[in-house]
Design an enzyme around this catalytic site. Sequence first.
Site, PDB file in Angstrom:
ATOM      1  N   ASP A 123      -2.816   8.536   7.682  1.00  0.00           N
ATOM      2  CA  ASP A 123      -3.783   7.645   8.323  1.00  0.00           C
ATOM      3  C   ASP A 123      -3.016   6.778   9.325  1.00  0.00           C
ATOM      4  O   ASP A 123      -1.832   7.014   9.557  1.00  0.00           O
ATOM      5  CB  ASP A 123      -4.566   6.844   7.264  1.00  0.00           C
ATOM      6  CG  ASP A 123      -3.724   5.828   6.506  1.00  0.00           C
ATOM      7  OD1 ASP A 123      -2.566   5.574   6.926  1.00  0.00           O
ATOM      8  OD2 ASP A 123      -4.206   5.271   5.505  1.00  0.00           O
ATOM      9  N   HIS A 158       0.065   5.151   7.043  1.00  0.00           N
ATOM     10  CA  HIS A 158       0.741   5.689   5.858  1.00  0.00           C
ATOM     11  C   HIS A 158       1.147   7.150   6.011  1.00  0.00           C
ATOM     12  O   HIS A 158       0.397   7.945   6.579  1.00  0.00           O
ATOM     13  CB  HIS A 158      -0.173   5.537   4.634  1.00  0.00           C
ATOM     14  CG  HIS A 158      -0.607   4.128   4.404  1.00  0.00           C
ATOM     15  ND1 HIS A 158      -1.818   3.655   4.874  1.00  0.00           N
ATOM     16  CD2 HIS A 158       0.007   3.097   3.782  1.00  0.00           C
ATOM     17  CE1 HIS A 158      -1.933   2.369   4.542  1.00  0.00           C
ATOM     18  NE2 HIS A 158      -0.842   2.011   3.892  1.00  0.00           N
ATOM     19  N   SER A 208       0.800  -1.230   0.000  1.00  0.00           N
ATOM     20  CA  SER A 208       0.000   0.000   0.000  1.00  0.00           C
ATOM     21  C   SER A 208       0.833   1.281   0.000  1.00  0.00           C
ATOM     22  O   SER A 208       0.326   2.338  -0.367  1.00  0.00           O
ATOM     23  CB  SER A 208      -0.942   0.019   1.208  1.00  0.00           C
ATOM     24  OG  SER A 208      -0.199  -0.059   2.412  1.00  0.00           O
TER      25      SER A 208
END
Length: 360
Positions: free
Chosen positions: A321, A324, A31
Site C-alpha cells: 500500500d 507498507h 503499523s
Amino acid sequence: MASNIIILMMIMVLRVVEGAAERAFFVFGDSLVDTGNNNYLATSARADSPPYGIDYPTHRPTGRFSNGLNIPDIISEKLGIEPTLPYLSPELQGEKLLVGANFASAGVGVLNDTGIQFVNIIRIGQQLEYFAEYQKRVGALIGSEKAKQLVKEGLVLITLGGNDFVNNYYLVPFSVRSRQYMLPDYVSYVISEYKNVLQKLYSLGARRVIVTGTGPLGCVPAELAQRSRDGSCADDLQQAAVLFNPQLVEMLNGLNSEIGSHVFVAANTNQMHLDFIIDPQAFGFVTSKVACCGQGPYNGMGLCTPLSNLCSNRDEYAFWDPFHPTEKANRIIVEQILTGTTDYMHPMNLSTIMVMDSKA
C-alpha cells in the site's frame, strides 16, 4: 572442507530453532509490526477490510498492514515458534501467553503527540504498561519467578520512529513540531525520547532487543505521490532518515556500554529497504515505486480499500500500500535480520544471537 561447512551451518540452524522453541517473543511499535491490536480500538488506523490479508493463509484481513504476513510473523515462522497474538486479542489466554505477545499499534511513534489524528491508538508508553500487565498475568499462570525468566530469555522486536516524521513533523506544512524544531534538533529530541523508552523496556526485564531504524522515508509511494515530480525519493524525508538512523545506532551503542552487555541490536532497515528500492529487478520486483493497492500517482494516494487499484501479482511489487511493504519484501528484510552482515545488523544478526543464547 565445503561439506564440513555445510554440516556446521545445518547444526547452527538446528540450534537456532531448538533455542527458539521455548523462547517468548514480544513486539512493540507501529503499523509495520502491528498484527491486529487496532482492530479492537475505535481508530481510523485500521487494516481490517479487504483487500488487506488477500494472501494471508485465511485470505481475510487480520489488522496487519500487509497483503499477507508481516515482519514479526515471518520471524516467528523462521524460528519455528507460534506467531504472537495481539495483546488486545481475547484469544491471548492461558498457555498462549507463554508464546509472548504483540503490543504494537498502527500510527504510534516515539513521541506522544505522533498519530494524534488517529485518535485512539496504543501509544508506546501504554504498550510498556501492557507489557508490565502481561507479566503479572503470566506470573499468575506460572509463578512470578518463572515469568521473570520468560521475559529475560525472550526476544523483543521494537519498530518506532517513522511516524514521528511522516505523521508528525512532515504531516502538514508548518506543523507544530517543524515550527518548534529545526530538523537536526528534532531528530536529537526523538532519539533522546527513544532512549527513555528503551531504558524503560530494559527495566521491565527485556534483555535481547532488536531495534529497527526507519526505512527510506522519502521513497514510499505515498511520499512520491505528494512530493516527487520525477519518481525520485523526496529529499526532505530522506534527510530525516539519513540523520535519524546513525544517531539511533550511536544511542544503542551508548546504552549497551552503560549496561555492559549487547542488549540492544540495531537493524539497518533503511539499507534493507534501499537495496530493493534502488534495484527492484534484482529481487524479482517489477517496481519499487508503485504500490500494489491504492490510487492516484504511484497508487500512493489515500487508503487501500476495496475500491482501490489492485495488482494481480503481489510478489512483483515491493510496496503493498502507500506506506507498507508486501509480504515478499518483508521476507527479504527478515532474511537480513536473521543472517545479514554487520552492514545490516549491529553488532550481530539474529541467527548469531540465537546460537549464542542456546549455548548460554
